[in-house]
Motif scaffolding. Structure first.
Motif, PDB file in Angstrom:
ATOM      1  N   ILE A 110       0.830  -1.202   0.000  1.00  0.00           N
ATOM      2  CA  ILE A 110       0.000   0.000   0.000  1.00  0.00           C
ATOM      3  C   ILE A 110       0.864   1.251   0.000  1.00  0.00           C
ATOM      4  CG2 ILE A 110      -1.622   1.324   1.416  1.00  0.00           C
ATOM      5  CD1 ILE A 110      -2.806  -1.450   2.206  1.00  0.00           C
ATOM      6  N   ALA A 111       1.957   1.238   0.757  1.00  0.00           N
ATOM      7  CA  ALA A 111       2.860   2.388   0.787  1.00  0.00           C
ATOM      8  C   ALA A 111       3.462   2.646  -0.593  1.00  0.00           C
ATOM      9  CB  ALA A 111       3.966   2.161   1.820  1.00  0.00           C
ATOM     10  N   GLU A 112       3.851   1.575  -1.285  1.00  0.00           N
ATOM     11  CA  GLU A 112       4.400   1.714  -2.637  1.00  0.00           C
ATOM     12  C   GLU A 112       3.364   2.280  -3.595  1.00  0.00           C
ATOM     13  OE1 GLU A 112       5.901  -2.063  -3.786  1.00  0.00           O
ATOM     14  OE2 GLU A 112       7.522  -2.075  -2.297  1.00  0.00           O
ATOM     15  N   HIS A 113       2.134   1.776  -3.493  1.00  0.00           N
ATOM     16  CA  HIS A 113       1.048   2.261  -4.356  1.00  0.00           C
ATOM     17  C   HIS A 113       0.770   3.737  -4.090  1.00  0.00           C
ATOM     18  CE1 HIS A 113      -2.765   2.410  -6.497  1.00  0.00           C
ATOM     19  NE2 HIS A 113      -3.349   2.861  -5.390  1.00  0.00           N
ATOM     20  N   ASN A 114       0.692   4.128  -2.820  1.00  0.00           N
ATOM     21  CA  ASN A 114       0.417   5.516  -2.478  1.00  0.00           C
ATOM     22  C   ASN A 114       1.543   6.447  -2.919  1.00  0.00           C
ATOM     23  OD1 ASN A 114      -2.058   4.924  -1.364  1.00  0.00           O
ATOM     24  ND2 ASN A 114      -1.313   4.859   0.746  1.00  0.00           N
ATOM     25  N   ALA A 115       2.781   5.956  -2.833  1.00  0.00           N
ATOM     26  CA  ALA A 115       3.922   6.762  -3.273  1.00  0.00           C
ATOM     27  C   ALA A 115       3.860   6.997  -4.783  1.00  0.00           C
ATOM     28  CB  ALA A 115       5.229   6.078  -2.887  1.00  0.00           C
ATOM     29  N   ARG A 116       3.481   5.965  -5.532  1.00  0.00           N
ATOM     30  CA  ARG A 116       3.343   6.121  -6.983  1.00  0.00           C
ATOM     31  C   ARG A 116       2.246   7.127  -7.311  1.00  0.00           C
ATOM     32  NH1 ARG A 116       3.983   0.459  -7.002  1.00  0.00           N
ATOM     33  NH2 ARG A 116       1.731   0.167  -7.226  1.00  0.00           N
ATOM     34  N   GLN A 117       1.123   7.019  -6.593  1.00  0.00           N
ATOM     35  CA  GLN A 117       0.029   7.950  -6.834  1.00  0.00           C
ATOM     36  C   GLN A 117       0.429   9.385  -6.497  1.00  0.00           C
ATOM     37  OE1 GLN A 117      -3.531   6.385  -4.769  1.00  0.00           O
ATOM     38  NE2 GLN A 117      -4.358   6.103  -6.821  1.00  0.00           N
ATOM     39  N   MET A 118       1.172   9.561  -5.426  1.00  0.00           N
ATOM     40  CA  MET A 118       1.633  10.892  -5.061  1.00  0.00           C
ATOM     41  C   MET A 118       2.544  11.470  -6.139  1.00  0.00           C
ATOM     42  SD  MET A 118       1.931  13.563  -3.135  1.00  0.00           S
ATOM     43  CE  MET A 118       1.520  13.411  -1.392  1.00  0.00           C
ATOM     44  N   LYS A 119       3.472  10.655  -6.651  1.00  0.00           N
ATOM     45  CA  LYS A 119       4.377  11.130  -7.703  1.00  0.00           C
ATOM     46  C   LYS A 119       3.595  11.510  -8.952  1.00  0.00           C
ATOM     47  CE  LYS A 119       8.426  11.844  -9.632  1.00  0.00           C
ATOM     48  NZ  LYS A 119       8.023  12.150 -11.017  1.00  0.00           N
ATOM     49  N   GLU A 120       2.643  10.687  -9.354  1.00  0.00           N
ATOM     50  CA  GLU A 120       1.826  11.006 -10.524  1.00  0.00           C
ATOM     51  C   GLU A 120       1.023  12.282 -10.290  1.00  0.00           C
ATOM     52  OE1 GLU A 120      -0.505   7.520 -11.052  1.00  0.00           O
ATOM     53  OE2 GLU A 120       1.188   6.276 -11.710  1.00  0.00           O
ATOM     54  N   SER A 121       0.511  12.455  -9.067  1.00  0.00           N
ATOM     55  CA  SER A 121      -0.249  13.649  -8.726  1.00  0.00           C
ATOM     56  C   SER A 121       0.629  14.893  -8.795  1.00  0.00           C
ATOM     57  CB  SER A 121      -0.838  13.496  -7.320  1.00  0.00           C
ATOM     58  OG  SER A 121      -1.466  14.685  -6.898  1.00  0.00           O
ATOM     59  N   GLN A 122       1.851  14.789  -8.304  1.00  0.00           N
ATOM     60  CA  GLN A 122       2.767  15.922  -8.337  1.00  0.00           C
ATOM     61  C   GLN A 122       3.117  16.300  -9.778  1.00  0.00           C
ATOM     62  OE1 GLN A 122       5.918  14.401  -5.852  1.00  0.00           O
ATOM     63  NE2 GLN A 122       5.045  15.281  -3.996  1.00  0.00           N
ATOM     64  N   ASP A 123       3.341  15.305 -10.614  1.00  0.00           N
ATOM     65  CA  ASP A 123       3.639  15.580 -12.027  1.00  0.00           C
ATOM     66  C   ASP A 123       2.456  16.262 -12.705  1.00  0.00           C
ATOM     67  OD1 ASP A 123       6.101  14.399 -11.653  1.00  0.00           O
ATOM     68  OD2 ASP A 123       5.540  12.490 -12.574  1.00  0.00           O
ATOM     69  N   SER A 124       1.245  15.773 -12.424  1.00  0.00           N
ATOM     70  CA  SER A 124       0.048  16.379 -13.012  1.00  0.00           C
ATOM     71  C   SER A 124      -0.163  17.794 -12.499  1.00  0.00           C
ATOM     72  CB  SER A 124      -1.191  15.519 -12.700  1.00  0.00           C
ATOM     73  OG  SER A 124      -1.103  14.252 -13.316  1.00  0.00           O
ATOM     74  N   ALA A 125       0.087  17.994 -11.213  1.00  0.00           N
ATOM     75  CA  ALA A 125      -0.073  19.326 -10.633  1.00  0.00           C
ATOM     76  C   ALA A 125       0.886  20.322 -11.274  1.00  0.00           C
ATOM     77  CB  ALA A 125       0.158  19.266  -9.122  1.00  0.00           C
ATOM     78  N   THR A 126       2.118  19.896 -11.486  1.00  0.00           N
ATOM     79  CA  THR A 126       3.103  20.759 -12.124  1.00  0.00           C
ATOM     80  C   THR A 126       2.681  21.120 -13.534  1.00  0.00           C
ATOM     81  OG1 THR A 126       4.908  19.828 -10.795  1.00  0.00           O
ATOM     82  CG2 THR A 126       5.505  20.923 -12.857  1.00  0.00           C
ATOM     83  N   GLU A 127       2.266  20.113 -14.304  1.00  0.00           N
ATOM     84  CA  GLU A 127       1.851  20.361 -15.687  1.00  0.00           C
ATOM     85  C   GLU A 127       0.618  21.257 -15.738  1.00  0.00           C
ATOM     86  OE1 GLU A 127       0.945  17.789 -19.773  1.00  0.00           O
ATOM     87  OE2 GLU A 127       1.798  16.818 -17.990  1.00  0.00           O
ATOM     88  N   ALA A 128      -0.333  21.016 -14.838  1.00  0.00           N
ATOM     89  CA  ALA A 128      -1.552  21.822 -14.813  1.00  0.00           C
ATOM     90  C   ALA A 128      -1.238  23.272 -14.451  1.00  0.00           C
ATOM     91  CB  ALA A 128      -2.547  21.235 -13.817  1.00  0.00           C
ATOM     92  N   ALA A 129      -0.383  23.478 -13.442  1.00  0.00           N
ATOM     93  CA  ALA A 129      -0.051  24.835 -13.011  1.00  0.00           C
ATOM     94  C   ALA A 129       0.697  25.601 -14.097  1.00  0.00           C
ATOM     95  CB  ALA A 129       0.784  24.779 -11.733  1.00  0.00           C
ATOM     96  N   LEU A 130       1.682  24.971 -14.715  1.00  0.00           N
ATOM     97  CA  LEU A 130       2.428  25.651 -15.771  1.00  0.00           C
ATOM     98  C   LEU A 130       1.527  25.921 -16.971  1.00  0.00           C
ATOM     99  CD1 LEU A 130       5.885  23.809 -15.592  1.00  0.00           C
ATOM    100  CD2 LEU A 130       5.216  25.999 -14.581  1.00  0.00           C
ATOM    101  N   GLY A 131       0.634  24.991 -17.277  1.00  0.00           N
ATOM    102  CA  GLY A 131      -0.325  25.219 -18.349  1.00  0.00           C
ATOM    103  C   GLY A 131      -1.252  26.378 -18.039  1.00  0.00           C
ATOM    104  N   GLN A 132      -1.684  26.486 -16.801  1.00  0.00           N
ATOM    105  CA  GLN A 132      -2.544  27.592 -16.372  1.00  0.00           C
ATOM    106  C   GLN A 132      -1.867  28.941 -16.610  1.00  0.00           C
ATOM    107  OE1 GLN A 132      -5.632  27.619 -15.070  1.00  0.00           O
ATOM    108  NE2 GLN A 132      -5.725  29.746 -14.366  1.00  0.00           N
TER     109      GLN A 132
END
Length: 259
Positions: A110-132
């Motif tokens: 579960i920790a590994e899964h949550n870490a992957r989700q967090m990394k994907e979320s951070q990448d998406s957040a960065t792309e969304a913010a720069l796109g904004q």
């Protein structure tokens, strides 16, 4: 003793045995509580949560706090008494274990899964913010660091933090207006805000840590109102753009979408 009395005694004993068994047997549920919050504009364990290179950043005031819940682990035993207590408390929530831990059967998985989700979320957040902001990820690099937190639900707050550090409201002011603003929501690379779990517990965590405004995915407005701390204002959002506009309106006294 008559046969009828003996039969009644046997039935009573069986019912009591079943009740005792039910009370003592572990059940497939988890009990969740308000978790930690963190200001994405500040530091976490001595390190900036958001580090930006390739562009100038602003000095910000106020806070943008991501929120979380904590829950009993997948290997923890939850019994009938725990469930009954959770149903009657406002600072606890009883949830099916598979809703809290949809992937993995032990803490490590579960920790590994949550870490992957967090990394994907951070990448998406960065792309969304720069796109904004109409900026290219080729020129600007963003590093996000937040210890002991997993999953995708901090995406919206990460994206808002990046926007605030780079541009504020676009007119020289902070997005926060100096307030302590909390929120939750997943985010896609194109800025769509998605629903998360445990919103009613997250508003309580936000109130505990000083927030007066809470950004919530529109689809979860009803859940957010359930145990809303006194004096906290809910702001309904659907996209990163709508969240930015709502914060600008809040600062300027304009119309803000509410739940």
């Amino acid at each position: 003793m008559s046969s009828r009395a003996r039969a009644l005694a046997v039935c009573t004993a069986l019912v009591l045995a079943l009740l005792v068994t039910a009370a003592l047997a572990p059940l497939p549920y988890s009990v969740a509580y308000p978790g930690m919050t963190a200001n994405v504009l500040g530091d976490d364990k001595g390190k900036p949560v958001i580090t930006i290179s390739g562009a100038g950043t602003r000095k910000t005031s106020g806070q943008l706090r991501m929120t979380s819940i904590v829950a009993t682990g997948p290997e923890a035993s939850v019994h009938l008494a725990d469930i009954l207590k959770g149903w009657f408390r406002t600072d606890e929530a009883v949830m099916p274990r598979e809703a809290v831990y949809p992937v993995g059967n032990n803490t490590e998985e579960i920790a590994e899964h949550n870490a992957r989700q967090m990394k994907e979320s951070q990448d998406s957040a960065t792309e969304a913010a720069l796109g904004q902001l109409g900026k290219s990820p080729k020129d600007i690099k963003v590093k996000l660091s937040l210890a002991d937190v997993g999953g995708p639900s901090a995406g919206l707050m990460f994206a808002l933090g990046i926007v605030d550090k780079l541009a504020g409201d676009g007119a020289g002011h902070d997005l926060t207006g100096g307030r302590t603003i909390a929120g939750t929501g997943t985010i896609t690379a194109d800025g769509e805000v998605g629903a998360v779990g445990g919103v009613a517990l997250k508003t309580q965590a936000a109130g505990r840590d000083g927030a007066t405004v809470f950004l919530v995915p529109r689809k979860e407005c009803t859940d957010a109102r359930a145990e809303l701390p006194r004096g906290m204002r809910l702001v309904s959002v659907t996209t990163l753009d709508s969240a930015v506009k709502a914060l600008k309106a809040l600062r300027n006294g304009g119309r803000v979408p509410s739940c």
